[in-house]
Structure formats: structure tokens, C-alpha cells
Design a protein around this motif. Structure first.
Motif, short mmCIF file in Angstrom:
data_model
loop_
_atom_site.label_atom_id
_atom_site.label_comp_id
_atom_site.label_asym_id
_atom_site.label_seq_id
_atom_site.Cartn_x
_atom_site.Cartn_y
_atom_site.Cartn_z
N GLU A 166 51.84 9.20 -5.52
CA GLU A 166 50.86 10.23 -5.84
C GLU A 166 51.10 10.79 -7.24
OE1 GLU A 166 52.73 10.12 -3.22
OE2 GLU A 166 51.36 9.82 -1.52
N SER A 191 50.24 8.10 -9.91
CA SER A 191 48.80 8.01 -10.07
C SER A 191 48.26 9.17 -10.89
CB SER A 191 48.11 7.99 -8.70
OG SER A 191 48.47 6.83 -7.97
N ASN A 215 48.97 -2.95 -10.05
CA ASN A 215 48.66 -2.56 -8.67
C ASN A 215 48.38 -1.06 -8.56
OD1 ASN A 215 48.92 -5.17 -7.73
ND2 ASN A 215 51.09 -4.92 -7.19
N LEU A 216 49.19 -0.26 -9.29
CA LEU A 216 49.01 1.18 -9.23
C LEU A 216 47.68 1.59 -9.85
CD1 LEU A 216 50.14 3.95 -8.52
CD2 LEU A 216 51.34 3.96 -10.71
N LEU A 265 44.94 -0.18 -10.14
CA LEU A 265 43.82 -0.63 -9.31
C LEU A 265 43.68 0.23 -8.05
CD1 LEU A 265 44.18 -4.51 -9.56
CD2 LEU A 265 42.50 -3.05 -10.69
N SER A 266 44.77 0.81 -7.61
CA SER A 266 44.71 1.64 -6.41
C SER A 266 44.42 3.10 -6.72
CB SER A 266 46.04 1.53 -5.63
OG SER A 266 47.12 2.04 -6.40
N THR A 267 44.45 3.48 -8.01
CA THR A 267 44.16 4.85 -8.41
C THR A 267 42.67 4.96 -8.71
OG1 THR A 267 46.39 5.05 -9.37
CG2 THR A 267 44.77 6.71 -10.01
N THR A 268 41.90 5.31 -7.72
CA THR A 268 40.44 5.28 -7.85
C THR A 268 39.93 6.27 -8.90
OG1 THR A 268 40.32 6.84 -5.99
CG2 THR A 268 40.08 4.49 -5.49
N ARG A 282 35.89 -0.42 -8.28
CA ARG A 282 37.25 0.12 -8.22
C ARG A 282 37.26 1.62 -7.93
NH1 ARG A 282 39.34 -3.15 -13.64
NH2 ARG A 282 39.62 -5.17 -12.62
N ARG A 297 35.40 2.92 -5.78
CA ARG A 297 35.10 2.99 -4.35
C ARG A 297 34.04 4.07 -4.08
NH1 ARG A 297 41.44 2.33 -2.56
NH2 ARG A 297 41.74 0.36 -3.69
#
Length: 421
Positions: free
Chosen positions: A56, A59, A91-92, A94-97, A123, A125
Motif C-alpha cells: 500500500e 503504491s 508488477n506493482l 500494473l496493480s496500482t490502478t 489498467r 479498471r
């Protein structure tokens, strides 16, 4: 079978066996290399303080790297830059919208951006989006507009910014939807329109945008140099809280829930202003007037917004309207009863016109009365360059210094030897 043929078969068999053993060893080598990469990655994670942070926090750090969205972002700009550092950062990112919720699209668009835009929004979302459409030549990039408006339900911030262009000065309709039927922008809370010259501003479908955005809270329209034809009195917008525009039109639409109105450095039509306040009866908390209207108009408007908490206004030194306002602060205790912050900007009287001492006396008395009776925070600003006619007399300077000692009164740039911020 002859001896040479026997020998040839043996060699072939041997080659097959060796190839098989090589394949096995290659698999072993590949496994060892993979294991080594995992160990190195784990060791780097132990040595790298960033990798030890909770996801968290990492990000959030990435999100703060986005200072201002770049126009048509490329590989050397955040967030795309973060994808090229290492596997874990990719990866981080891409996962941090939240990294993918803001983009500045400048027309005409490059082929790379046209391919990237759908991926960018994917990305993000289901997050709310902030989009700036710049340079306004939309007709050549309909596929880009399709991508943007396909995500129109996710838009929470929309900015339309046009670079001045003589070619677009004619008041022809600006088609921001690329010929498609616009759908409601139900999530839009902030609309910003800027950088447009007269013809562009007139042709922009502002009223239609307001109708499509039933939950709009803020609307900023940069029209300080040109009239703004904002003339649909039949439109009542029930959610708009803040409206900042240039010159108002003949009739503003009704905004019964408006909480902040800013009209900086423009001429105000007295009749239109009163009509707007009467029709809307907004629960205004903040009012900014760049050029003060006639005092009777101002007084009536202020009585129509009794809940006003912040009032900012520009006064010409020595003007009769300013004198009447400061006198009203003394004589009318119910005027601006709920005011918490009063910001006064004083600018020079016309060259050659003298300013009477009574103006300064009334000014200081009004400010003192308001600060003492209502605990209002008062900030006073004045240009540093004073002409001779606008220089306060010595007794006024003394009064300024006394005012500066009062709790809640802040005087800045009033006179050259008094700088209290």
C-alpha cells in the motif's frame, strides 16, 4: 552388413544419446539459472528498503511520482517509466490502478497513444477517471474520442483546453463527441474549460455538458478576455456548488445549491447579478468579485446570501462605493453576519485624483469594527507601487499599524514599510 555401415550406425546412436544428455543438462542449467534469479531477487528484496515496504505504501509512492500528467505520455514519463525498471516495479505499477486514472490527450494524437489509450483505461479498471482533451481538433481522431466516451461513465474530471487558433475563431460548433450521441456523464464532478477564444467558447456546447452531468459540483470556465454566453435560464442545476467564470452573460442559469462563486477581475452586470441571486437563492459560502458593482447592488446581493463565510473583493482607493461599503460595516451589524474571512484588495486611484482623508478614516474604522464585533479574519492587500494620490496620510499609516496588532487582521503590501503576511 559391412563394417563401415555398422560403424556409421554406432556413431549415429552415439550422437542421439549425446543430444539427449545435452538436453537434460540444458534443462538442469535452465533450472539452476532460474533458481539463481529467484535467490538474487530475494537477496535484493532483503537489501532493498523499498521492497520491504508494504504494498500500500509502495503504491502510494508511485502515485505521488505523477506530478502533472504529461501530454500524450511516452516511455520516459511516469507511469510508463515505472514499467521499465525491474520486474517487481512493473508488477506493482500494473496493480496500482490510481496510476492509470489520469491522462492528458493532446490532439492530433500519435499512433502510439491511440494503441495505448484503451490499455491505459483498462489498467485503471473501475476507478474514476480524470481526462484532459487539449488542442481541440477532435475531428481527426474519432477513434480516440470513441475510447474516451466509451469510459464516459467513469469520468469524474473533464478538462477541455483549446490553444488559440485563428482557424477556429468562427463560431462553428465544436464537436467534442466526434459525431456520436453523447451519453450521460453521471460521475462527472469537475468540468474545466480553458484557453478558448471568443468563437470557440461560443460554439462549445457548455449547456449540453451541464445537462449531461447531473452530479457536477464544480465548473471552471476561463473566459476573462471574452464574453461568456451562458444563457439558459430554464436550466436549473441542482448539484453545482462552485462556479468560476469570466464575464457573465445576460442571464445565468439557476444554481440553487451553489456554495462558491468566483468572478475575478471582470466587469459584473449589476442587474444580472441580482437576478441570479434572486432566482437561485444559493446557500453561498464563498464570493469573489474582481470589480465591485455599485454599492446598492452589492448590498442587496449580500443580503440575499446571509450564510456567506468568505468574501473577497477589489476596491479602488477613494471610490465612493468603497467608502459606502466600509461605512456599512460600521452602521449595519447584520451585514455579512456570518462572515469568517474578509479579503480586500486595494488598487490605485486614477492619477491626478486625490483621495480624501475621510476615506482612510472610514476604511480603518470599518475594518476595526468588523474585526472586533464579529471576530472576522481580515486580510488587506495593496499594490506596492503607490501613486502620489493613493498614498495614505500619516494618521492612516498609524491606524494600519494598530490594525496589524489586532487578532485576526492581516495586512500585506499595504504600504512599503509595512509587510505583514
Amino acid at each position: 552388413m559391412s563394417t563401415p555401415n555398422i560403424r556409421l550406425n554406432e556413431l549415429r546412436t552415439r550422437i542421439v544419446k549425446l543430444n539427449s544428455e545435452i538436453d537434460v543438462q540444458l534443462e538442469v542449467l535452465k533450472k539452476l539459472q532460474s533458481d539463481r534469479s529467484l535467490v538474487l531477487r530475494e537477496m535484493n528484496a532483503v537489501l532493498d528498503p523499498f521492497a520491504r515496504l508494504p504494498l500500500e505504501i509502495s503504491s502510494e509512492i508511485f502515485v505521488h511520482c505523477v506530478d502533472k500528467p504529461a501530454a500524450n505520455p511516452g516511455a520516459l514519463q511516469v507511469p510508463l517509466l515505472l514499467l521499465n525498471i525491474c520486474h517487481s516495479w512493473t508488477n506493482l505499477a500494473l496493480s496500482t490502478t490510481n496510476l492509470w486514472t489520469t491522462i492528458d490527450v493532446t490532439f492530433p494524437c500519435s499512433r502510439g497513444l491511440k494503441r495505448l489509450l484503451p490499455i491505459w483505461f483498462q489498467r485503471a479498471r473501475n476507478r474514476k477517471l480524470s481526462v484532459c482533451l487539449s488542442n481541440g481538433k477532435f475531428h481527426g481522431d474519432l477513434d480516440v474520442l470513441d475510447v474516451v466516451w466509451n469510459h464516459g461513465q467513469q469520468l469524474k474530471y473533464l478538462e477541455l483546453r483549446q490553444a488559440p487558433d485563428d482557424e477556429l475563431n468562427a463560431p462553428e460548433p465544436i464537436d467534442i463527441w466526434g459525431g456520436r450521441t453523447p451519453l450521460p456523464l453521471s460521475s462527472l464532478t469537475t468540468l474545466v474549460i480553458g484557453g478558448m477564444v471568443k468563437g470557440q467558447l461560443v460554439s462549445l456546447p457548455i449547456i449540453r455538458l451541464l445537462r449531461l452531468a447531473p452530479n457536477l459540483l464544480e465548473c471552471f470556465i476561463d473566459a476573462t478576455r471574452v464574453p461568456l454566453f451562458f444563457t439558459d435560464p430554464d436550466l436549473m442545476h441542482l448539484t453545482l456548488r462552485r462556479l468560476v467564470v469570466g464575464k457573465p452573460g445576460k442571464r445565468l442559469l439557476s444554481l440553487p445549491f451553489l456554495e462558491a462563486l468566483s468572478l475575478p477581475m471582470i466587469e459584473v452586470d449589476d442587474h444580472a447579478l441580482i437576478e441570479f441571486f434572486k432566482r437561485s437563492s444559493p446557500p453561498l459560502r464563498e464570493l469573489v468579485l474582481g470589480n465591485a458593482p455599485a454599492f446598492d447592488t452589492l448590498k442587496e446581493c449580500l443580503h440575499l446570501v446571509p450564510d456567506l463565510q468568505t468574501f473577497e473583493i477589489w476596491w479602488q482607493i477613494g471610490s465612493a462605493e468603497a467608502t459606502l461599503f466600509f461605512k456599512a460595516l460600521i452602521d449595519s451589524p447584520t451585514l455579512l453576519l456570518n462572515l469568517k474571512t474578509l479579503i480586500i484588495h486595494l488598487y490605485n486611484a486614477p492619477a491626478g485624483e486625490s483621495v480624501s482623508e475621510s476615506f482612510w478614516t472610514t476604511f480603518c474604522a470599518g475594518v476595526r469594527t468588523r474585526a472586533a464585533q464579529h471576530s472576522t479574519c481580515i486580510r488587506i492587500f495593496r499594490k506596492r507601487n503607490l501613486n502620489a494620490s493613493s498614498t495614505p496620510p500619516s494618521d492612516a499609516l498609524s491606524a494600519f499599524k494598530e490594525l496589524a496588532q489586532l487578532a485576526g487582521v492581516r495586512i500585506g503590501e499595504v504600504v512599503t514599510d509595512l509587510q505583514i503576511q
